[in-house]
Design a protein around this motif. Structure first.
Motif, PDB file in Angstrom:
ATOM      1  N   VAL A  42       0.855  -1.187   0.000  1.00 16.52           N
ATOM      2  CA  VAL A  42       0.000   0.000   0.000  1.00 16.52           C
ATOM      3  C   VAL A  42       0.892   1.238   0.000  1.00 16.52           C
ATOM      4  O   VAL A  42       1.748   1.396   0.881  1.00 16.52           O
ATOM      5  CB  VAL A  42      -0.929   0.024   1.235  1.00 16.52           C
ATOM      6  N   ASP A  43       0.710   2.101  -0.965  1.00 18.10           N
ATOM      7  CA  ASP A  43       1.519   3.313  -1.058  1.00 18.10           C
ATOM      8  C   ASP A  43       0.844   4.447  -0.286  1.00 18.10           C
ATOM      9  O   ASP A  43      -0.382   4.507  -0.186  1.00 18.10           O
ATOM     10  CB  ASP A  43       1.689   3.722  -2.523  1.00 18.10           C
ATOM     11  N   LEU A  44       1.659   5.344   0.243  1.00 21.40           N
ATOM     12  CA  LEU A  44       1.139   6.474   1.000  1.00 21.40           C
ATOM     13  C   LEU A  44       0.668   7.582   0.058  1.00 21.40           C
ATOM     14  O   LEU A  44       1.338   7.896  -0.918  1.00 21.40           O
ATOM     15  CB  LEU A  44       2.212   7.025   1.940  1.00 21.40           C
ATOM     16  N   LYS A  45      -0.483   8.165   0.395  1.00 20.59           N
ATOM     17  CA  LYS A  45      -1.012   9.267  -0.392  1.00 20.59           C
ATOM     18  C   LYS A  45      -1.516  10.355   0.550  1.00 20.59           C
ATOM     19  O   LYS A  45      -2.290  10.078   1.477  1.00 20.59           O
ATOM     20  CB  LYS A  45      -2.153   8.794  -1.302  1.00 20.59           C
ATOM     21  N   MET A  46      -1.065  11.559   0.310  1.00 20.84           N
ATOM     22  CA  MET A  46      -1.488  12.696   1.128  1.00 20.84           C
ATOM     23  C   MET A  46      -2.927  13.072   0.795  1.00 20.84           C
ATOM     24  O   MET A  46      -3.316  13.132  -0.374  1.00 20.84           O
ATOM     25  CB  MET A  46      -0.569  13.883   0.889  1.00 20.84           C
ATOM     26  N   ARG A  47      -3.714  13.343   1.851  1.00 16.05           N
ATOM     27  CA  ARG A  47      -5.089  13.773   1.683  1.00 16.05           C
ATOM     28  C   ARG A  47      -5.235  15.240   2.103  1.00 16.05           C
ATOM     29  O   ARG A  47      -4.274  15.847   2.561  1.00 16.05           O
ATOM     30  CB  ARG A  47      -6.025  12.889   2.511  1.00 16.05           C
ATOM     31  N   LYS A  48      -6.443  15.766   1.932  1.00 17.23           N
ATOM     32  CA  LYS A  48      -6.685  17.164   2.270  1.00 17.23           C
ATOM     33  C   LYS A  48      -6.400  17.432   3.746  1.00 17.23           C
ATOM     34  O   LYS A  48      -5.796  18.449   4.110  1.00 17.23           O
ATOM     35  CB  LYS A  48      -8.132  17.533   1.923  1.00 17.23           C
ATOM     36  N   SER A  49      -6.829  16.518   4.611  1.00 18.20           N
ATOM     37  CA  SER A  49      -6.601  16.681   6.044  1.00 18.20           C
ATOM     38  C   SER A  49      -5.112  16.685   6.380  1.00 18.20           C
ATOM     39  O   SER A  49      -4.673  17.380   7.305  1.00 18.20           O
ATOM     40  CB  SER A  49      -7.305  15.566   6.815  1.00 18.20           C
ATOM     41  N   ASP A  50      -4.322  15.932   5.617  1.00 18.93           N
ATOM     42  CA  ASP A  50      -2.872  15.899   5.843  1.00 18.93           C
ATOM     43  C   ASP A  50      -2.233  17.238   5.499  1.00 18.93           C
ATOM     44  O   ASP A  50      -1.366  17.733   6.229  1.00 18.93           O
ATOM     45  CB  ASP A  50      -2.236  14.778   5.019  1.00 18.93           C
ATOM     46  N   TYR A  51      -2.663  17.817   4.395  1.00 22.28           N
ATOM     47  CA  TYR A  51      -2.115  19.133   3.996  1.00 22.28           C
ATOM     48  C   TYR A  51      -2.527  20.214   4.994  1.00 22.28           C
ATOM     49  O   TYR A  51      -1.741  21.126   5.296  1.00 22.28           O
ATOM     50  CB  TYR A  51      -2.592  19.490   2.590  1.00 22.28           C
ATOM     51  N   ILE A  52      -3.738  20.108   5.516  1.00 16.64           N
ATOM     52  CA  ILE A  52      -4.189  21.081   6.523  1.00 16.64           C
ATOM     53  C   ILE A  52      -3.346  20.957   7.787  1.00 16.64           C
ATOM     54  O   ILE A  52      -2.897  21.956   8.359  1.00 16.64           O
ATOM     55  CB  ILE A  52      -5.683  20.872   6.839  1.00 16.64           C
ATOM     56  N   ALA A  53      -3.135  19.717   8.232  1.00 14.61           N
ATOM     57  CA  ALA A  53      -2.324  19.487   9.436  1.00 14.61           C
ATOM     58  C   ALA A  53      -0.897  19.970   9.230  1.00 14.61           C
ATOM     59  O   ALA A  53      -0.290  20.575  10.132  1.00 14.61           O
ATOM     60  CB  ALA A  53      -2.339  18.000   9.789  1.00 14.61           C
TER      61      ALA A  53
END
Length: 249
Positions: free
Chosen positions: A215-226
């Motif tokens: 499983v590859d890591l993918k940044m989500r909207k919540s990650d960019y906000i944090a």
């Protein structure tokens, strides 16, 4: 035997990308190292406790439990400063500041492992450019702290059941009795390290330089906000430190 610090919860911190949590740990840990005020250091520590309680849904008891093996270090840090620094009142204030600073940094580091699975944490380190071997070594070293503490506790219970009274006697007598704890702990530690090495070799660790992930890591909207919040907090702290309150921070 290896004990995991990970606490299974459904929370905001658990859902974040491990890279964001690693960066946040480094940023807030660095900020903790820079604080030297006997009032602000405890405040930051208790805010960290509250943060993991609210954002990570990790109760206070669990947080204090993971730090329990390091209590002797915290105590030694506190009592050493009044001896080194004169007058004693100044040494006590410095001891309070440095003790809570170490406690805060420790809690931040353990909080990362309590909210992130080991495989995700290693994957986060590798995605940030750290060699896989180094990331795995750091995690194993950190996980050995609660592991050794749990092993020592089990050995002490076993020796008490055999009639060894660890609490009785003066300091020298109790120190001699600790030999019955230290030697088995050393033997079990070596055995655990050997079993870990065998397990890694059986999985062909290091056979291939290029690793793949299911499983590859993918940044989500919540990650960019944090991540944005982390950067803003860091910039605010640096601005306050070098302009408004340099003597405190």
């Amino acid at each position: 035997m290896m004990y995991s610090l990970y606490v299974e919860k459904r929370s905001l911190l658990h859902a974040l990308d491990p890279r964001v949590k690693i960066i946040g740990t480094l940023v807030f840990g660095t900020i903790g190292l820079m604080i030297k005020d006997p009032v602000i250091s405890p405040l930051i520590f208790f805010l960290t406790l509250l943060g993991f309680k609210i954002l990570g849904k990790i109760d206070f008891r669990t947080q204090f439990k993971v730090m329990k093996p390091l209590i002797p270090i915290f105590i030694l840090t506190f009592i050493s400063w009044p001896i080194i620094v004169k007058p004693v009142e100044k040494g006590v204030l410095i001891g309070i500041a440095y003790t809570f600073r170490i406690m805060g940094i420790t809690l931040i580091a353990f909080g990362l492992m309590m909210t992130t699975k080991q495989r995700e944490l290693i994957r986060g380190f590798t995605k940030l450019g750290l060699p896989y071997e180094i990331g795995l070594t750091v995690l194993i070293a950190l996980r050995y702290i609660p592991t050794l503490y749990s092993l020592a506790k089990n050995i002490m219970d076993a020796q008490r059941s055999r009639g060894l009274e660890l609490e009785k006697g003066n300091f020298i007598e109790r120190s001699r009795k600790m030999v019955a704890i230290v030697i088995p702990l050393l033997v079990i530690s070596i055995k655990t390290a050997h079993e870990l090495a065998i397990a890694m070799e059986s999985r062909a660790f290091g056979a291939s330089k290029k690793r793949t992930h299911l499983v590859d890591l993918k940044m989500r909207k919540s990650d960019y906000i944090a991540l944005t919040v982390i950067v803003i907090v860091a910039l605010l702290y640096l601005g306050i430190k070098f302009s408004l309150l340099p003597h405190l921070l």
